[in-house]
Motif scaffolding. Structure first.
Motif, PDB file in Angstrom:
ATOM      1  N   MET A   1      35.037  58.464  48.682  1.00  0.00           N
ATOM      2  CA  MET A   1      35.158  56.427  49.015  1.00  0.00           C
ATOM      3  C   MET A   1      36.338  57.060  49.859  1.00  0.00           C
ATOM      4  SD  MET A   1      33.000  55.170  48.744  1.00  0.00           S
ATOM      5  CE  MET A   1      33.608  52.955  48.539  1.00  0.00           C
ATOM      6  N   SER A   2      37.067  55.907  50.156  1.00  0.00           N
ATOM      7  CA  SER A   2      38.179  56.183  51.659  1.00  0.00           C
ATOM      8  C   SER A   2      39.508  55.115  49.534  1.00  0.00           C
ATOM      9  CB  SER A   2      38.446  54.279  52.104  1.00  0.00           C
ATOM     10  OG  SER A   2      38.428  53.844  51.792  1.00  0.00           O
ATOM     11  N   GLU A   3      38.913  55.103  48.990  1.00  0.00           N
ATOM     12  CA  GLU A   3      40.229  54.436  47.887  1.00  0.00           C
ATOM     13  C   GLU A   3      40.222  55.308  47.492  1.00  0.00           C
ATOM     14  OE1 GLU A   3      40.950  51.093  47.882  1.00  0.00           O
ATOM     15  OE2 GLU A   3      39.673  50.706  49.766  1.00  0.00           O
ATOM     16  N   TYR A   4      40.118  56.664  47.066  1.00  0.00           N
ATOM     17  CA  TYR A   4      40.183  57.967  45.968  1.00  0.00           C
ATOM     18  C   TYR A   4      40.124  59.111  46.089  1.00  0.00           C
ATOM     19  CZ  TYR A   4      35.961  57.570  43.970  1.00  0.00           C
ATOM     20  OH  TYR A   4      34.320  57.487  44.144  1.00  0.00           O
ATOM     21  N   THR A  15      40.108  65.221  38.713  1.00  0.00           N
ATOM     22  CA  THR A  15      41.286  64.380  39.146  1.00  0.00           C
ATOM     23  C   THR A  15      40.760  63.592  39.694  1.00  0.00           C
ATOM     24  OG1 THR A  15      42.706  65.974  37.892  1.00  0.00           O
ATOM     25  CG2 THR A  15      43.859  64.148  39.936  1.00  0.00           C
ATOM     26  N   VAL A  16      40.825  62.194  39.788  1.00  0.00           N
ATOM     27  CA  VAL A  16      40.801  60.699  40.175  1.00  0.00           C
ATOM     28  C   VAL A  16      42.367  60.487  40.918  1.00  0.00           C
ATOM     29  CG1 VAL A  16      39.760  58.663  40.896  1.00  0.00           C
ATOM     30  CG2 VAL A  16      38.095  60.566  39.334  1.00  0.00           C
ATOM     31  N   THR A  17      42.293  60.517  41.901  1.00  0.00           N
ATOM     32  CA  THR A  17      43.505  60.095  42.111  1.00  0.00           C
ATOM     33  C   THR A  17      43.126  58.711  43.775  1.00  0.00           C
ATOM     34  OG1 THR A  17      44.510  62.338  42.677  1.00  0.00           O
ATOM     35  CG2 THR A  17      45.781  60.295  44.003  1.00  0.00           C
ATOM     36  N   PHE A  18      43.823  57.166  42.715  1.00  0.00           N
ATOM     37  CA  PHE A  18      43.380  56.587  43.365  1.00  0.00           C
ATOM     38  C   PHE A  18      44.554  56.408  45.398  1.00  0.00           C
ATOM     39  CE2 PHE A  18      42.895  54.866  39.060  1.00  0.00           C
ATOM     40  CZ  PHE A  18      41.582  54.716  39.591  1.00  0.00           C
ATOM     41  N   ASP A  19      44.079  56.096  46.098  1.00  0.00           N
ATOM     42  CA  ASP A  19      44.428  56.521  47.230  1.00  0.00           C
ATOM     43  C   ASP A  19      44.213  55.177  48.193  1.00  0.00           C
ATOM     44  OD1 ASP A  19      46.731  56.467  49.456  1.00  0.00           O
ATOM     45  OD2 ASP A  19      45.820  58.989  49.405  1.00  0.00           O
ATOM     46  N   ALA A  25      49.874  49.713  48.336  1.00  0.00           N
ATOM     47  CA  ALA A  25      49.466  50.133  46.264  1.00  0.00           C
ATOM     48  C   ALA A  25      48.158  49.968  46.566  1.00  0.00           C
ATOM     49  CB  ALA A  25      50.627  48.834  45.860  1.00  0.00           C
ATOM     50  N   ASN A  26      47.848  50.370  45.547  1.00  0.00           N
ATOM     51  CA  ASN A  26      46.249  50.178  45.331  1.00  0.00           C
ATOM     52  C   ASN A  26      46.891  49.033  44.651  1.00  0.00           C
ATOM     53  OD1 ASN A  26      45.629  52.795  45.902  1.00  0.00           O
ATOM     54  ND2 ASN A  26      46.856  53.584  44.044  1.00  0.00           N
ATOM     55  N   THR A  27      45.362  47.994  44.929  1.00  0.00           N
ATOM     56  CA  THR A  27      44.565  46.740  44.478  1.00  0.00           C
ATOM     57  C   THR A  27      43.790  47.109  43.909  1.00  0.00           C
ATOM     58  OG1 THR A  27      44.556  45.715  46.045  1.00  0.00           O
ATOM     59  CG2 THR A  27      47.145  45.942  45.093  1.00  0.00           C
ATOM     60  N   MET A  28      43.122  45.744  43.328  1.00  0.00           N
ATOM     61  CA  MET A  28      41.730  45.491  42.795  1.00  0.00           C
ATOM     62  C   MET A  28      41.087  45.139  43.653  1.00  0.00           C
ATOM     63  SD  MET A  28      42.424  45.257  39.017  1.00  0.00           S
ATOM     64  CE  MET A  28      42.345  46.839  37.772  1.00  0.00           C
ATOM     65  N   THR A  29      40.667  45.711  44.964  1.00  0.00           N
ATOM     66  CA  THR A  29      40.308  45.157  45.917  1.00  0.00           C
ATOM     67  C   THR A  29      38.112  44.847  45.700  1.00  0.00           C
ATOM     68  OG1 THR A  29      40.256  46.697  47.994  1.00  0.00           O
ATOM     69  CG2 THR A  29      41.832  44.642  47.530  1.00  0.00           C
ATOM     70  N   PHE A  30      37.822  44.538  46.882  1.00  0.00           N
ATOM     71  CA  PHE A  30      36.392  44.380  46.563  1.00  0.00           C
ATOM     72  C   PHE A  30      35.752  45.714  46.946  1.00  0.00           C
ATOM     73  CE2 PHE A  30      35.587  39.789  46.559  1.00  0.00           C
ATOM     74  CZ  PHE A  30      34.750  39.390  45.988  1.00  0.00           C
ATOM     75  N   ALA A  31      37.086  46.796  48.260  1.00  0.00           N
ATOM     76  CA  ALA A  31      36.419  48.282  48.077  1.00  0.00           C
ATOM     77  C   ALA A  31      36.718  49.192  47.342  1.00  0.00           C
ATOM     78  CB  ALA A  31      37.417  48.228  49.504  1.00  0.00           C
ATOM     79  N   TRP A  32      38.034  48.272  46.489  1.00  0.00           N
ATOM     80  CA  TRP A  32      38.219  49.496  45.215  1.00  0.00           C
ATOM     81  C   TRP A  32      37.078  49.000  44.436  1.00  0.00           C
ATOM     82  CZ3 TRP A  32      38.169  47.510  40.175  1.00  0.00           C
ATOM     83  CH2 TRP A  32      39.091  47.903  39.044  1.00  0.00           C
ATOM     84  N   LEU A  33      36.924  48.003  43.829  1.00  0.00           N
ATOM     85  CA  LEU A  33      35.728  47.805  43.074  1.00  0.00           C
ATOM     86  C   LEU A  33      34.371  48.561  43.680  1.00  0.00           C
ATOM     87  CD1 LEU A  33      34.629  46.561  40.617  1.00  0.00           C
ATOM     88  CD2 LEU A  33      34.017  44.216  41.718  1.00  0.00           C
ATOM     89  N   ASP A  34      33.727  48.668  44.696  1.00  0.00           N
ATOM     90  CA  ASP A  34      32.606  49.272  45.197  1.00  0.00           C
ATOM     91  C   ASP A  34      33.128  50.993  44.531  1.00  0.00           C
ATOM     92  OD1 ASP A  34      31.314  47.424  46.154  1.00  0.00           O
ATOM     93  OD2 ASP A  34      31.881  47.367  48.187  1.00  0.00           O
ATOM     94  N   ALA A  35      34.526  51.917  45.154  1.00  0.00           N
ATOM     95  CA  ALA A  35      34.226  53.324  44.922  1.00  0.00           C
ATOM     96  C   ALA A  35      34.931  53.184  43.218  1.00  0.00           C
ATOM     97  CB  ALA A  35      36.145  53.149  45.510  1.00  0.00           C
ATOM     98  N   ASN A  87      34.748  43.321  37.647  1.00  0.00           N
ATOM     99  CA  ASN A  87      36.061  44.403  38.078  1.00  0.00           C
ATOM    100  C   ASN A  87      36.019  44.597  36.771  1.00  0.00           C
ATOM    101  OD1 ASN A  87      37.944  44.015  39.664  1.00  0.00           O
ATOM    102  ND2 ASN A  87      37.584  42.177  39.729  1.00  0.00           N
ATOM    103  N   LYS A  88      36.046  44.145  35.243  1.00  0.00           N
ATOM    104  CA  LYS A  88      36.012  45.399  33.966  1.00  0.00           C
ATOM    105  C   LYS A  88      35.042  46.327  33.773  1.00  0.00           C
ATOM    106  CE  LYS A  88      36.862  41.784  31.180  1.00  0.00           C
ATOM    107  NZ  LYS A  88      37.587  40.414  30.302  1.00  0.00           N
ATOM    108  N   ALA A  89      34.462  45.639  34.482  1.00  0.00           N
ATOM    109  CA  ALA A  89      33.115  46.630  33.311  1.00  0.00           C
ATOM    110  C   ALA A  89      33.189  48.130  34.100  1.00  0.00           C
ATOM    111  CB  ALA A  89      31.423  46.648  34.978  1.00  0.00           C
ATOM    112  N   PRO A  90      33.942  48.820  34.998  1.00  0.00           N
ATOM    113  CA  PRO A  90      33.958  49.747  35.011  1.00  0.00           C
ATOM    114  C   PRO A  90      34.823  50.631  34.114  1.00  0.00           C
ATOM    115  CG  PRO A  90      34.528  49.006  37.214  1.00  0.00           C
ATOM    116  CD  PRO A  90      34.206  47.957  36.364  1.00  0.00           C
TER     117      PRO A  90
END
Length: 715
Positions: A1-4, A15-19, A25-35, A87-90
Motif C-alpha cells: 500500500m502507498s501508506e507504508y 518492519t512496517v514503516t509508515f509513509d 506527516a502520517n495521519t489517520m485518514t481513510f487511506a491509512w485505515l485501509d492500509a 479506527n481502533k480495531a487494528p
C-alpha cells in the motif's frame, strides 16, 4: 500500500514503516485505515513471524486523527461511532497477534500517533527534544478515542494516568521515560530499529498484553483500592476548579478512565468510543478544533504571512530596559538572537539584563535549563547606554514608556542605527503607528510590535501595520515574531488596535455592572463563570487605574493634535467615571495596596467595602445578564474591529482574543463564540441586551454580513 513499506528480515521480524504519500506527516485518514487493515491481514498470514517493528519515514512518528473529517463530518452519531470503532480495531488486532510489537519513535507521537505506540508491547524513543509523546486530545475538546484512555490507565494505573490524560501533557524523552510512557531511549535515529529488533529477540513471548492475561491487576490498585477510590472521588472537584464546568472533555475523560477499571477491557474500549462521539458533537470541541488546531496551523504555517523569502534575524536591539524591554530581550536571547539592551544608563540596562538572569535561575531550579544553556543565553544580551553598540541591527524594538513625545525622540535618534535592510518596531499598546511613523525617516520600514506582559509567559505579538508600512516590512516582522517563538497576529492601525480596544470593554463593563447595582463579589463571580482568567475589578487593580487615566489623557491630546474625535473608548463611560474617581481617592491599584481591593500584609486581599458609593441605580441585573454583558461587550467590539478593517481574519481575531486578552478558551475565541451560539441566537441575545442596557450592545450589521458571507463563499 502507498501508506507504508513492509519488510521482513531473516529473523522473521517485519518492519512496517509508515509513509503517507503526498503528505508531510502520517495521519489517520481513510487511506491509512485501509492500509492498516491490509497490514494486519498480511501479518496474520505471515509464516515464521517473530515480531513487528513500527517506524516512520517522516520527521514525526505519527500526527494523529483526521481532525478535518471529524470537524466537518455530516455523519450520524451511529455512523461516527462505527467509524471510531473501525479506527481502533487494528490496534486491538495488533494486541491479539501472538508476537511482540515495538514502536520505534523517531519524532513526535501525539494523539492517535501515541495510541499506536500504546498498542505495542515496547516503546523506544530517540533522544531528541522534538520527539515528544502524549495524548493532547483534551486541549481540542475531545478524548483519546483509539484506546488511549483505557490503555493508559491499564498501563500506568489511574493515579498516574489521570493527569496525563485530563491535562493533555506532552513529554520529552527523559520525562516520558520517567512517567512510564516510553520504555527506552536511544541516542540516534539509526539505533532505533536495531534496538527494537534486539528487544524482540530478547523477549519472544512478550506478545500478550498484561490486561489480556488472567489475573491482571491495575498498577497502583484496582477500582476498589482506597487510594484509587479517593483519587476518583477527588478528581471531579479538582477539575471543576480548573475548568469551571465549561469544558466537558476533562470530565468525560475522568468518567471513562475510572469506569474502565470496573468492566472488561473490550467493553471499556466501546465506552471510550461513545464518549468520543458525544464530545465530537459538542460546540466546545468544534470551537477548539477550529481555533487551536486549524487556526494555529494557519498561523504557524504562514498562511496569513505575506509572500516572499524568509528573513533570518542575527542582531537585534531593544530600547528601554524596563519590564517590557527586559522581557523582549529575554525572548530574543532565549531563541539565540544576539540582543543589545539599551537604556539611559548602563546601570538601568544591567537591571534589565538581570531580569533574564532571574528567569534563567528559576528554570535551572525547576530543571528546565542547564547552567551551560543559561551562560550562553546571558552572553547574547549586551547592556549599554550607547547607540553605537547596536549599529547595524537587523531590527530595533523601541520599548520605552507609553508617551508619544518620548517615543518620537527615541525613534528619531535611533533609526539611523538600523542595517540598510533592517526594520524598526515600536512596542506600544494603543498609540497609532501611523502617527509614530511620522517621526521615522523611512515610515515604510516602521511597524508596531505589541508585546504583552509578562513577555516571558504571554507568547503572542500583535503586529500593527501603519498606513505606510510596506509589505516587505510586515513580512520581516512576521518572521521576527516567529523566529523568537511567539504567535504573530496582524492588524491594521487604529486607536487601541484590536486587543487593547476589546480588553478595555471587559474592564469597562465590570464597572458598568457596579453602576447598575451588582455587588462587587457578584461582578467578580460573573467574570469567573464566564471563563475569564480574572474578574474585571481585579484586572483594573493589576493594570493600575492611574495608567488607564494616563492613556485616556494621551488619546485626548492626540485628538487635539490631529484635530479629530477618535472612537477609542467612546463607550467606556463607566471607566472614566469610576476609574478616574478611584485615582482621585488615592486608590490606584495593587501597586499602592489600595484599589477595588484592599491588599493586606499577609498577602491576602479583600474587596474595598466602600464601593457601593458608585452605584447609580439598582437595576436588579441577573447573574446570567452579568455574564453575558461581560462577554458580549468583547464580542461586539471584536466585530467592530472586523467591520472597520482593523482585523483581517477571523482566525487572528479568535487566537488574539484568547492568547492576548484571555477570552474564554472553551468558546474558541471572540468570533467563534458567535458560530457556537449560531448567528440568529447571538443577534437575538445582543438585541435583548441592547434594549435593556444600551447602544454599546448594538451589533454592527456589516461585520456580521462579512463573517457569514465569506463563510458561504468558502463553503
Amino acid at each position: 500500500m502507498s501508506e507504508y513499506t513492509y519488510e521482513k528480515d531473516a529473523d522473521g521480524i517485519v518492519t512496517v514503516t509508515f509513509d503517507a504519500q503526498d503528505k508531510s506527516a502520517n495521519t489517520m485518514t481513510f487511506a491509512w485505515l485501509d492500509a492498516m487493515e491490509e497490514m494486519i491481514e498480511s501479518l496474520k498470514a505471515e509464516e515464521g513471524l517473530t515480531g513487528v517493528v513500527l517506524a516512520s519515514a517522516k520527521k514525526t512518528f505519527f500526527a494523529g486523527g483526521d481532525l478535518d473529517f471529524m470537524l466537518n463530518s455530516t455523519q450520524t452519531a451511529q455512523e461516527m461511532y462505527d467509524y471510531v470503532e473501525r479506527n481502533k480495531a487494528p490496534f486491538r488486532a495488533m494486541e491479539k497477534l501472538p508476537v511482540p510489537f515495538v514502536a520505534a519513535i523517531n519524532g513526535a507521537a501525539l494523539g492517535g500517533g501515541y495510541e499506536i505506540c500504546l498498542a505495542c508491547d515496547h516503546r523506544i524513543v530517540v533522544a531528541d527534544p522534538k520527539a515528544v509523546v502524549g495524548l493532547p486530545e483534551v486541549t481540542l475538546g475531545v478524548l483519546p478515542g483509539a484506546g488511549g484512555v483505557c490503555r493508559m490507565v491499564a498501563m500506568l494505573g489511574l493515579e498516574a494516568a489521570l493527569p496525563l490524560l485530563a491535562e493533555g501533557k506532552q513529554l520529552r524523552p527523559d520525562a516520558a521515560l520517567t512517567a512510564g510512557m516510553v520504555d527506552a531511549i536511544v541516542e540516534t535515529q539509526d539505533q532505533l530499529i536495531p534496538a527494537a529488533k534486539d528487544w524482540i529477540k530478547a523477549n519472544p513471548k512478550a506478545g500478550t498484553k498484561p490486561w489480556d492475561k488472567k489475573g491482571f491487576k491495575y498498577p497502583g490498585g484496582d477500582a476498589t483500592a482506597p487510594n484509587v477510590r479517593m483519587a476518583a472521588a477527588m478528581a471531579p472537584t479538582m477539575l471543576y476548579g480548573k475548568t469551571r464546568g465549561l469544558m466537558p472533555a476533562p470530565e468525560k475523560i475522568v468518567d471513562i478512565a475510572v469506569n474502565s477499571m470496573r468492566m472488561g477491557f473490550d467493553s471499556a474500549l466501546r465506552a471510550e468510543s461513545r464518549g468520543l462521539v458525544a464530545l465530537l458533537r459538542s460546540p466546545e470541541a468544534k470551537a477548539a478544533i477550529k481555533t487551536f488546531f486549524f487556526g494555529m496551523q494557519a498561523v504557524k504555517s504562514g498562511k496569513i504571512r505575506p509572500e516572499g523569502a524568509p528573513t533570518k534575524f542575527k542582531k537585534a536591539a531593544v530600547l528601554g530596559a524596563g519590564m517590557m524591554g527586559a522581557g523582549i530581550a529575554w525572548a530574543q536571547a532565549y531563541k539565540g538572537l544576539e540582543t543589545v539592551l539599551k537604556d539611559v544608563s548602563v546601570e538601568n540596562a544591567e537591571k534589565g539584563k538581570a531580569y533574564s538572569n532571574a528567569l534563567a535561575d528559576k528554570r535551572i531550579k525547576r530543571k528546565r535549563m542547564t547552567q551551560e544553556r543559561k551562560d550562553g543565553l546571558m552572553d547574547l544580551i549586551t547592556p549599554t547606554d550607547k547607540d553605537a553598540d547596536y549599529k547595524g541591527a537587523d531590527i530595533i524594538v523601541e520599548a520605552v514608556f507609553e508617551d508619544i513625545n518620548l517615543k518620537a525622540k527615541v525613534i528619531k535618534e535611533s533609526f539611523e542605527m538600523l542595517a540598510d535592510d533592517g526594520i524598526y518596531g515600536s512596542n506600544t499598546s494603543s498609540l497609532p503607528i501611523s502617527v509614530l511613523a511620522e517621526f521615522c525617516p523611512d515610515p515604510t520600514r516602521f511597524i508596531g510590535l505589541h508585546f504583552f506582559s509578562p513577555v516571558d509567559k504571554m507568547k503572542i505579538v500583535e503586529i500593527i501595520c501603519g498606513k505606510q508600512t510596506s509589505q516587505e516590512t510586515l513580512r520581516k516582522a512576521y518572521d521576527y515574531v516567529a523566529q523568537i517563538g511567539y504567535i504573530p497576529i496582524v492588524v491594521n492601525d487604529s486607536r487601541g488596535f484590536f486587543t487593547s480596544r476589546v480588553f478595555a470593554t471587559y474592564l469597562d463593563e465590570g464597572l458598568a455592572l457596579m453602576q447598575d447595582g451588582v455587588s462587587p463579589v457578584a461582578i467578580e463571580r460573573a467574570g469567573w463563570k464566564a471563563g475569564m482568567p480574572v474578574g474585571p475589578l481585579a484586572v483594573h487593580d493589576e493594570v493600575s487605574m492611574e495608567l488607564t487615566r494616563k492613556a485616556w489623557e494621551t488619546h485626548k491630546e492626540l485628538d487635539e493634535r490631529l484635530g479629530e474625535d477618535s472612537a477609542f473608548g467612546k463607550d467606556n463611560a463607566a471607566t472614566r467615571h469610576i476609574g478616574h474617581a478611584m485615582v482621585d481617592l488615592g486608590r490606584r491599584g495593587r501597586k499602592d495596596s489600595a484599589g477595588f481591593y484592599d491588599y493586606h500584609a499577609d498577602g491576602t486581599k479583600t474587596l474595598w467595602p466602600e464601593l457601593s458609593q458608585f452605584v447609580v441605580e439598582d437595576r436588579d441585573v441577573s447573574i446570567e445578564d452579568a455574564v453575558d454583558r461581560l462577554i458580549y461587550r468583547q464580542v461586539i467590539e471584536t466585530l467592530r474591529c472586523l467591520d472597520e478593517g482593523v482585523l483581517n481574519t477571523e482566525t487572528e481575531a479568535n487566537i488574539g482574543s484568547i492568547f492576548a486578552i484571555g477570552f474564554p478558551p472553551h468558546t474558541g475565541g471572540a468570533l467563534q463564540f458567535i458560530h457556537g451560539k449560531t448567528k440568529d441566537l447571538f443577534l437575538a441575545r445582543a438585541a435583548e441586551l441592547a434594549e435593556k442596557y444600551g447602544a454599546r450592545f448594538v451589533v454592527p450589521e456589516g461585520a456580521i454580513a462579512k463573517m457569514f458571507d465569506s463563510e458561504q463563499k468558502a463553503a
